[in-house]
Scaffold this motif. Structure first.
Motif, PDB file in Angstrom:
ATOM      1  N   ILE A 163       0.824  -1.212   0.000  1.00  0.00           N
ATOM      2  CA  ILE A 163       0.000   0.000   0.000  1.00  0.00           C
ATOM      3  C   ILE A 163       0.858   1.263   0.000  1.00  0.00           C
ATOM      4  O   ILE A 163       0.557   2.221  -0.713  1.00  0.00           O
ATOM      5  CB  ILE A 163      -0.985  -0.013   1.185  1.00  0.00           C
ATOM      6  N   GLY A 164       1.918   1.273   0.788  1.00  0.00           N
ATOM      7  CA  GLY A 164       2.792   2.456   0.821  1.00  0.00           C
ATOM      8  C   GLY A 164       3.370   2.752  -0.551  1.00  0.00           C
ATOM      9  O   GLY A 164       3.336   3.892  -1.028  1.00  0.00           O
ATOM     10  N   GLN A 165       3.878   1.720  -1.214  1.00  0.00           N
ATOM     11  CA  GLN A 165       4.439   1.898  -2.550  1.00  0.00           C
ATOM     12  C   GLN A 165       3.369   2.354  -3.538  1.00  0.00           C
ATOM     13  O   GLN A 165       3.630   3.189  -4.411  1.00  0.00           O
ATOM     14  CB  GLN A 165       5.074   0.592  -3.058  1.00  0.00           C
ATOM     15  N   ALA A 166       2.155   1.817  -3.411  1.00  0.00           N
ATOM     16  CA  ALA A 166       1.066   2.214  -4.316  1.00  0.00           C
ATOM     17  C   ALA A 166       0.709   3.685  -4.124  1.00  0.00           C
ATOM     18  O   ALA A 166       0.484   4.405  -5.111  1.00  0.00           O
ATOM     19  CB  ALA A 166      -0.162   1.333  -4.086  1.00  0.00           C
ATOM     20  N   LEU A 167       0.659   4.144  -2.890  1.00  0.00           N
ATOM     21  CA  LEU A 167       0.372   5.555  -2.627  1.00  0.00           C
ATOM     22  C   LEU A 167       1.442   6.448  -3.249  1.00  0.00           C
ATOM     23  O   LEU A 167       1.126   7.448  -3.903  1.00  0.00           O
ATOM     24  CB  LEU A 167       0.289   5.813  -1.122  1.00  0.00           C
ATOM     25  N   VAL A 168       2.702   6.102  -3.026  1.00  0.00           N
ATOM     26  CA  VAL A 168       3.803   6.919  -3.539  1.00  0.00           C
ATOM     27  C   VAL A 168       3.804   6.915  -5.071  1.00  0.00           C
ATOM     28  O   VAL A 168       3.950   7.970  -5.691  1.00  0.00           O
ATOM     29  CB  VAL A 168       5.149   6.449  -2.962  1.00  0.00           C
ATOM     30  N   ALA A 169       3.622   5.765  -5.695  1.00  0.00           N
ATOM     31  CA  ALA A 169       3.617   5.694  -7.157  1.00  0.00           C
ATOM     32  C   ALA A 169       2.493   6.549  -7.739  1.00  0.00           C
ATOM     33  O   ALA A 169       2.693   7.273  -8.725  1.00  0.00           O
ATOM     34  CB  ALA A 169       3.482   4.243  -7.611  1.00  0.00           C
ATOM     35  N   HIS A 170       1.304   6.471  -7.141  1.00  0.00           N
ATOM     36  CA  HIS A 170       0.172   7.276  -7.626  1.00  0.00           C
ATOM     37  C   HIS A 170       0.472   8.764  -7.449  1.00  0.00           C
ATOM     38  O   HIS A 170       0.192   9.577  -8.342  1.00  0.00           O
ATOM     39  CB  HIS A 170      -1.098   6.868  -6.887  1.00  0.00           C
ATOM     40  N   CYS A 171       1.045   9.115  -6.330  1.00  0.00           N
ATOM     41  CA  CYS A 171       1.412  10.509  -6.060  1.00  0.00           C
ATOM     42  C   CYS A 171       2.434  11.009  -7.083  1.00  0.00           C
ATOM     43  O   CYS A 171       2.318  12.122  -7.595  1.00  0.00           O
ATOM     44  CB  CYS A 171       1.954  10.617  -4.642  1.00  0.00           C
ATOM     45  N   PHE A 172       3.436  10.169  -7.400  1.00  0.00           N
ATOM     46  CA  PHE A 172       4.435  10.550  -8.401  1.00  0.00           C
ATOM     47  C   PHE A 172       3.778  10.823  -9.749  1.00  0.00           C
ATOM     48  O   PHE A 172       4.142  11.774 -10.442  1.00  0.00           O
ATOM     49  CB  PHE A 172       5.488   9.460  -8.564  1.00  0.00           C
TER      50      PHE A 172
END
Length: 166
Positions: free
Chosen positions: A102-111
């Motif tokens: 989930i953390g990686q998914a949030l960061v990727a979407h934010c990027f």
């Protein structure tokens, strides 16, 4: 089970996010409600959550900000201030949701959102031993000015300034 999709952070998420913040961070890093809420008004499209069945699993607070000038812990942000850099202010994942990506998914979407908005760089202060996580996402430590080092030190003895291109 597949990780839920990030959605925009809404005011209705605030109470659960504050509770999650208190689980994820030591007391000296907790943002009081006015400071936390002010991050929702600065570059709001970069603030994201993941929830399942009404329960907040994780959140990411991120905003456009001037390069190499992180706000102090607990500062209420000026909603008209922006910048050329994506500043990742806070990422918290509930203990029951860790290991799901989930953390990686949030960061990727934010990027993706930040790149679409024309930002070319991301910065953060890694706290409480999180530098390894951020390195896996492409962030690197670098030299800092004395003024920036003093700001980073406010985030704790193990805090590290990190950045990466988007």
């Amino acid at each position: 089970m597949r990780a839920p999709v990030p959605v925009p952070f809404q005011p209705r998420h605030l109470a659960q996010a504050l509770a999650l913040q208190s689980q994820a961070y030591p007391a000296f890093l907790l943002e009081p409600e006015p400071a936390f809420a002010s991050r929702l008004d600065v570059a709001a499209p970069f603030n994201l959550v993941v929830e399942r069945e009404g329960q907040l699993l994780a959140y990411l607070l991120a905003h456009g900000w001037p390069r190499e000038s992180p706000p102090p812990v607990g500062a209420v942000l000026d909603p008209v201030l922006s910048g050329d850099t994506l500043y990742l202010h806070d990422l918290a994942v509930s203990p029951k949701a860790r290991g799901m990506g989930i953390g990686q998914a949030l960061v990727a979407h934010c990027f993706d959102l930040a790149a679409d908005a024309g930002l070319e760089r991301a910065e953060l202060i890694a706290v409480e031993g999180a530098a390894d996580f951020w390195q896996r996402l492409g962030f690197r430590t670098g030299s800092t000015s004395p003024a920036l080092a003093a700001k980073v030190a406010q985030y704790g003895p193990t805090a590290q300034w990190m950045s990466r291109p988007l």
